[in-house]
Design an enzyme around this catalytic site. Structure first.
Site, PDB file in Angstrom:
ATOM      1  N   HIS A  65       0.823  -1.226   0.000  1.00  0.00           N
ATOM      2  CA  HIS A  65       0.000   0.000   0.000  1.00  0.00           C
ATOM      3  C   HIS A  65       0.855   1.273   0.000  1.00  0.00           C
ATOM      4  CE1 HIS A  65      -3.072   2.936   0.819  1.00  0.00           C
ATOM      5  NE2 HIS A  65      -2.563   3.195   2.011  1.00  0.00           N
TER       6      HIS A  65
ATOM      7  N   ASP B  88     -20.230  15.157 -27.066  1.00  0.00           N
ATOM      8  CA  ASP B  88     -18.828  15.353 -26.692  1.00  0.00           C
ATOM      9  C   ASP B  88     -18.289  14.183 -25.874  1.00  0.00           C
ATOM     10  OD1 ASP B  88     -20.534  15.970 -24.655  1.00  0.00           O
ATOM     11  OD2 ASP B  88     -19.475  17.753 -23.992  1.00  0.00           O
TER      12      ASP B  88
ATOM     13  N   GLU C 196       1.242   5.685  12.813  1.00  0.00           N
ATOM     14  CA  GLU C 196      -0.038   5.190  13.340  1.00  0.00           C
ATOM     15  C   GLU C 196      -0.028   3.678  13.551  1.00  0.00           C
ATOM     16  OE1 GLU C 196      -4.794   5.284  12.168  1.00  0.00           O
ATOM     17  OE2 GLU C 196      -3.331   6.409  10.995  1.00  0.00           O
ATOM     18  N   ASP C 197       0.654   2.934  12.679  1.00  0.00           N
ATOM     19  CA  ASP C 197       0.550   1.465  12.696  1.00  0.00           C
ATOM     20  C   ASP C 197       1.756   0.752  13.287  1.00  0.00           C
ATOM     21  OD1 ASP C 197      -1.875   1.792  11.493  1.00  0.00           O
ATOM     22  OD2 ASP C 197      -1.182   1.317   9.470  1.00  0.00           O
TER      23      ASP C 197
ATOM     24  N   ASP D  81      -3.462   8.218  -1.108  1.00  0.00           N
ATOM     25  CA  ASP D  81      -3.866   7.132  -0.207  1.00  0.00           C
ATOM     26  C   ASP D  81      -5.293   6.679  -0.519  1.00  0.00           C
ATOM     27  OD1 ASP D  81      -3.853   5.484   2.256  1.00  0.00           O
ATOM     28  OD2 ASP D  81      -5.186   7.047   3.040  1.00  0.00           O
TER      29      ASP D  81
ATOM     30  N   HIS E  60       3.534   7.194   5.323  1.00  0.00           N
ATOM     31  CA  HIS E  60       2.343   7.878   5.843  1.00  0.00           C
ATOM     32  C   HIS E  60       1.589   7.088   6.914  1.00  0.00           C
ATOM     33  CE1 HIS E  60       0.229   5.377   2.824  1.00  0.00           C
ATOM     34  NE2 HIS E  60      -0.849   5.599   3.544  1.00  0.00           N
TER      35      HIS E  60
END
Length: 558
Positions: A61, A273, A89-90, A152, A85
């Site tokens: 990821h 279009d 947190e993880d 993300d 990122h």
């Protein structure tokens, strides 16, 4: 150290190659590539043993997010933030450790994204509102945070099939209602279109497949017709600029086609279009020269020309738009320089000053004044009613159809239907509070006058603030409405005013006074006249003295 059994994108492989002794990289490039390689190894080691809902190792990821950011032209710091990122947190890694290894800039970007994930609530609407509240505050400090957030979200939408149906629906709805429009406001078309189509596929699967089959059924005939027009234009444009223009056909994304069918109440066959042409020229002068040649070859359709080069969109988008009678049917055309094309596709990621490594303070642009003003208001106004906050975000931040000017020529964008009151509060809160008169195109006009594209607005103010509740009748933006309400709330006790107002009503109309008030035939008309949105507004104004009791009783009786 870098022994990873994973398929890696080319740019990351090249970063690893640059670590060899015979690397041809310059010193600056080498430093950036070393950091990219180290960041990947860092993320790989600390996410090891974690897995996604798809069953893949979790590192897949952040690697995909960083690849999306790389392809969007983001700077190395943003790409590294994409790799890292989720790590704070993880895992057990702290933001301080991120700074030690990768610098303060990467730390702040990672912290900005991490803060968005730490929402603890059993109520999904509340969690979503809190998350967006933090997102816009963080974006105002460094707008690049939203690039990581959108990348993300894009990869999560690409792999959403691994989630259960209800969660898919929830995420897809939020993507279409908030994140895709946000990508549009930031000018990141490549993110917007894919997010919209991925959400469309989840939310209206049957309609999605039907539109997809319509587009596929006519592809060969459409491509042949477009190729004829391309060849014809190439012959004429080559005389103008020595064949330096690039012409390409494009098919509109599926959600865009479906939205047009819905808004115009037309069938797919009536949408002419579906395909269009994009002409990339060497310079601005060639854009206008190319337009002239196009009009010599094809008949223009009246009312279909827009000059976004002379008058760019608020997100920085520039291009000439026109529609002509092509071969057997009309066709849309866009004309822009290569630099304009990069900004149109990738928005803030293509901003020159980002690529030059400017600090967040240096890269603030007039294109994003709407964001900075909204964030400034938010810093002192936590969302009390989360459903209202979500509506405010959608109404005030995700619409940009009206363009007006200050007397100095500065471009201001507002919601359609905005009035001079909206304009005053958008420019500055204190100007809105002290607003007294307005001149539109040099003429004094009522506050309620709806502004039109191209209007020049001059606001006259008083020395002391005195916003009026009846201004609420003329507002199109929720933020202006909130400012006015807040001005009154800050100056008297709201709950106490409601209590006093109730007592006054009961004294005049008895214990059932509130019921009598609510069932009066004229109460709705009176509330509208004074700009009261709810019955509590009226009762509090009565208790505060904004509305006199005798006046209220006479209105109800008469």
């Amino acid at each position: 150290m870098f022994d990873h059994d994973l398929p890696l994108p080319r740019w990351l492989e090249h970063s690893l190659d640059c670590l060899s002794k015979d690397s041809p990289c310059s010193l600056d490039a080498l430093n950036s590539k070393i950091l990219l390689a180290v960041a990947f190894d860092f993320a790989f080691r600390f996410h090891e043993g974690q897995f996604r809902a798809t069953g893949e190792p979790y590192i897949v990821h952040p690697l995909a997010v960083s690849n999306i950011l790389y392809n969007a032209g983001s700077s190395p710091s943003v790409i590294i933030a994409g790799l890292l990122h989720d790590i704070v947190e993880d895992t057990q890694i702290t933001s301080q450790r991120i700074e030690i290894h990768f610098g303060s800039e990467v730390r702040l970007l990672v912290e900005g994204v991490t803060k968005l994930g730490k929402i603890h609530s059993l109520n999904y609407t509340e969690a979503r509102a809190e998350n967006l509240h933090k997102l816009f505050i963080t974006m105002a400090n460094d707008i690049r945070v939203v690039l990581v957030k959108l990348a993300d979200r894009l990869h999560n939408m690409r792999t959403i099939a691994s989630l259960h149906g209800e969660k898919q629906q929830r995420i897809a709805w939020e993507t279409r209602e908030i994140y895709a429009p946000l990508a549009n406001r930031l000018g990141i078309a490549c993110f917007q279109w894919e997010l919209e189509d991925l959400a469309f596929k989840i939310l209206e699967p049957d309609v999605f497949l039907k539109i997809q089959s319509y587009v596929a059924a006519n592809r060969s005939e459409r491509e042949f017709r477009v190729s004829q027009i391309v060849n014809l234009l190439k012959n004429h444009l080559s005389i103008l600029n020595s064949n330096n223009s690039h012409i390409e056909g494009r098919t509109k994304h599926l959600y865009g086609l479906w939205s047009k069918m819905q808004s115009q109440q037309r069938t797919f066959e009536d949408i002419y279009d579906v395909a269009g042409l994009r002409i990339i020229t060497p310079d601005v002068e060639s854009c206008y020269s190319s337009l002239s040649i196009i009009y010599q070859v094809f008949c223009p359709i009246l009312g279909r020309f827009k000059d976004y080069i002379g008058l760019p969109k608020p997100n920085g988008y520039q291009s000439l738009h026109t529609a002509v009678i092509g071969i057997s049917r009309p066709i849309e055309m866009q004309i822009r320089t290569n630099e304009m094309h990069q900004i149109a596709e990738y928005g803030i990621a293509s901003h020159v000053r980002y690529k030059e490594g400017g600090s967040p303070a240096e890269v603030k642009s007039k294109c994003f004044n709407w964001l900075y003003q909204f964030a400034e208001w938010q810093e002192n106004n936590e969302p009390n009613r989360h459903s209202d906050y979500l509506a405010l975000v959608k109404e005030d931040l995700l619409i940009d159809d009206l363009y007006v000017f200050t007397p100095k020529g500065d471009l201001i964008h507002l919601n359609p239907g905005s009035s001079a009151v909206d304009f005053a509060y958008f420019v500055n809160t204190s100007i809105g509070d002290c607003f007294q008169q307005v001149a539109i195109n040099g003429y004094l006009c009522p506050f309620s006058t709806a502004l039109q594209n191209g209007d020049v607005i001059q606001v006259f103010t008083d020395k002391y603030p005195s916003p009026k509740l009846d201004w609420l009748n003329y507002l199109s933006t929720s933020t202006a409405h909130t400012y006015i309400r807040q001005w009154y709330v800050d100056r008297y006790n709201w709950d106490e005013s409601i209590r006093i107002g109730r007592l006054l009503i009961e004294r005049e109309l008895g214990s059932d006074g509130l019921y009598v008030l609510l069932n009066s035939n004229s109460i709705a008309r009176m509330m509208s006249y004074h700009g009261f949105i709810t019955i509590k507004d009226l009762i509090s104004a009565l208790g505060y003295g904004e509305i006199i009791l005798n006046y209220l009783m006479n209105y109800l009786r008469g």
